[in-house]
Design a protein around this motif. Structure first.
Motif, PDB file in Angstrom:
ATOM      1  N   ASP A 189       0.848  -1.196   0.000  1.00 15.88           N
ATOM      2  CA  ASP A 189       0.000   0.000   0.000  1.00 15.88           C
ATOM      3  C   ASP A 189       0.883   1.245   0.000  1.00 15.88           C
ATOM      4  O   ASP A 189       1.717   1.433   0.892  1.00 15.88           O
TER       5      ASP A 189
ATOM      6  N   HIS B  53      -7.192  -4.021   5.478  1.00 17.41           N
ATOM      7  CA  HIS B  53      -6.334  -5.180   5.209  1.00 17.41           C
ATOM      8  C   HIS B  53      -7.030  -6.501   5.548  1.00 17.41           C
ATOM      9  O   HIS B  53      -6.634  -7.554   5.042  1.00 17.41           O
TER      10      HIS B  53
ATOM     11  N   TYR C  90       1.014  -7.411   5.230  1.00 20.33           N
ATOM     12  CA  TYR C  90       0.680  -6.022   4.930  1.00 20.33           C
ATOM     13  C   TYR C  90       1.945  -5.168   4.991  1.00 20.33           C
ATOM     14  O   TYR C  90       2.488  -4.917   6.071  1.00 20.33           O
TER      15      TYR C  90
END
Length: 386
Positions: A127, A136, A144
């Motif tokens: 991201d 997420h 992540y």
């Protein structure tokens, strides 16, 4: 090659789903000129990465009418694959950046299915978005990874309301991201130490050769013209001197552009694409990094690496992560020192030519290549989730 090990010790293939700040439309216009696009390209080239899927920001109907055509469909074998969506929201896009806070909400489940990463492979959610609230949890089992392209809490082109939205996003990242990378130590100083990694900018690949006998400009600048551009430092370089300055890049701040246009021996030459860099770099002798300290947002300028890689000495108003004898630091309040150094610099370039340019190029090391930076990040991910 980076590897991610399963609990049984077997290597797992890596897949990456990317929410970039700049999308493929930006890339087609300017080339891979920015951090997120360069990271995506380095991931695409990495032999340890099996698939890369990129989710463009939804395109508004207004943007479609202005020419953002939906022609980015890719096959299952293309790398990266791109998701390109038209938003039917008529009011949201009028809020500009604030719209991005929720513009992905209804796409997350369809995007998860579209990417189709197998659960037994190592899947990464990357991201780059500074405001978008990307849940997420919609990507079960994904690692992540969040990257700070800049410290957007300080960004000179963001409003106070947008800065607050960035703070909300960063608070979410602090709690939920497995890894946070950022351009400088300063940009990451309030993220959890055990989950952060400083990764300065760099370059995708080396130029093939130095540029001989550059001219007709003494100095050149490549990049967007915004209000963080230090006009005063350029004024000191050209006033009462024979030096000419070439400024390549789209003017995002019209007032700053007008001030530059009013200076003698300064030419604004408009926007460019990264493929134009060889020609652009051949037009000047030394690169400029004329930035205002009060507008800084903990950045790491890619153009610093570009200048050095093309054998250009650099005149900068700020100190960044590279420090060597080919970078002259100019205090905008005391320009006399740099004005004294410039003739020595130009004389050395005239006397030593390509030999000096080769020495300058050598200051760009293997560690500055995105291939090695991404390998380092993937190794860190593998170590933390082996």
């Amino acid at each position: 090659m980076a590897s991610v090990l399963s609990q049984s010790g077997e290597e797992r293939q890596v897949n990456v789903l990317v929410f970039p700040y700049r999308d493929l439309y930006f890339q087609r216009r300017y080339g891979k000129t920015v951090r997120d696009l360069q990271i995506v390209e380095a991931l695409r080239r990495n032999p340890g990465v099996k698939r890369v899927c990129v989710v463009n920001r939804p395109v508004s109907l207004y943007e479609r009418l202005l020419g953002k055509r939906c022609n980015l469909l890719s096959s299952e074998t293309d790398l990266p694959r791109y998701w390109d969506e038209t938003s039917l929201d008529l009011l949201g896009p009028l809020q500009r950046r604030r719209w991005t806070e929720h513009c992905y909400d209804r796409l997350l489940v369809p995007v998860y299915r579209w990417a189709g990463f197998p659960a037994d492979e190592f899947n990464v959610l990357l991201d780059f978005t500074p405001i978008a609230k990307i849940d997420h949890r919609r990507f079960p089992g994904y690692f992540y990874w969040y990257d700070l392209i800049d410290n957007f809490r300080k960004h000179n082109r963001f409003s106070l309301v947008e800065h607050q939205k960035v703070t909300e996003k960063y608070d979410y990242v602090k709690t939920h991201a497995d890894l946070v990378t950022g351009v400088t130590e300063e940009s990451l100083n309030d993220f959890p130490p055990e989950r952060r990694l400083v990764v300065a900018n760099g370059i995708l690949e080396r130029t093939q050769e130095t540029v001989a006998e550059p001219g007709p400009y003494t100095f050149g600048f490549t990049g967007f013209i915004t209000d963080k551009f230090d006009v005063k430092s350029v004024q000191e370089l050209v006033t009462g001197t024979p030096h000419r300055v070439a400024i390549y890049g789209r003017a995002l701040d019209k007032q700053t552009a007008r001030r530059l246009e009013a200076l003698p021996n300064v030419d604004l030459l408009g926007q460019f694409s990264r493929q134009d860099l060889p020609h652009i770099m051949s037009s000047f002798k030394a690169g400029l990094l004329p930035y205002r300290q009060d507008k800084s947002h903990d950045g790491s300028p890619i153009k610093l690496y570009d200048y050095l890689d093309y054998g250009k000495p650099v005149v900068s108003t700020m100190r960044f992560e590279i420090d060597n004898r080919f970078i002259i630091y100019c205090n905008p309040q005391k320009p006399q020192k740099v004005l004294g150094e410039v003739p020595k610099l130009l004389e050395a370039l005239s006397r030593e030519g390509n030999r000096l340019r080769r020495h300058i190029r050598a200051t760009v090391e293997p560690a500055h290549l995105w291939a090695n930076k991404v390998e380092r990040i993937l190794n860190r991910i593998g170590e933390s989730h082996g």
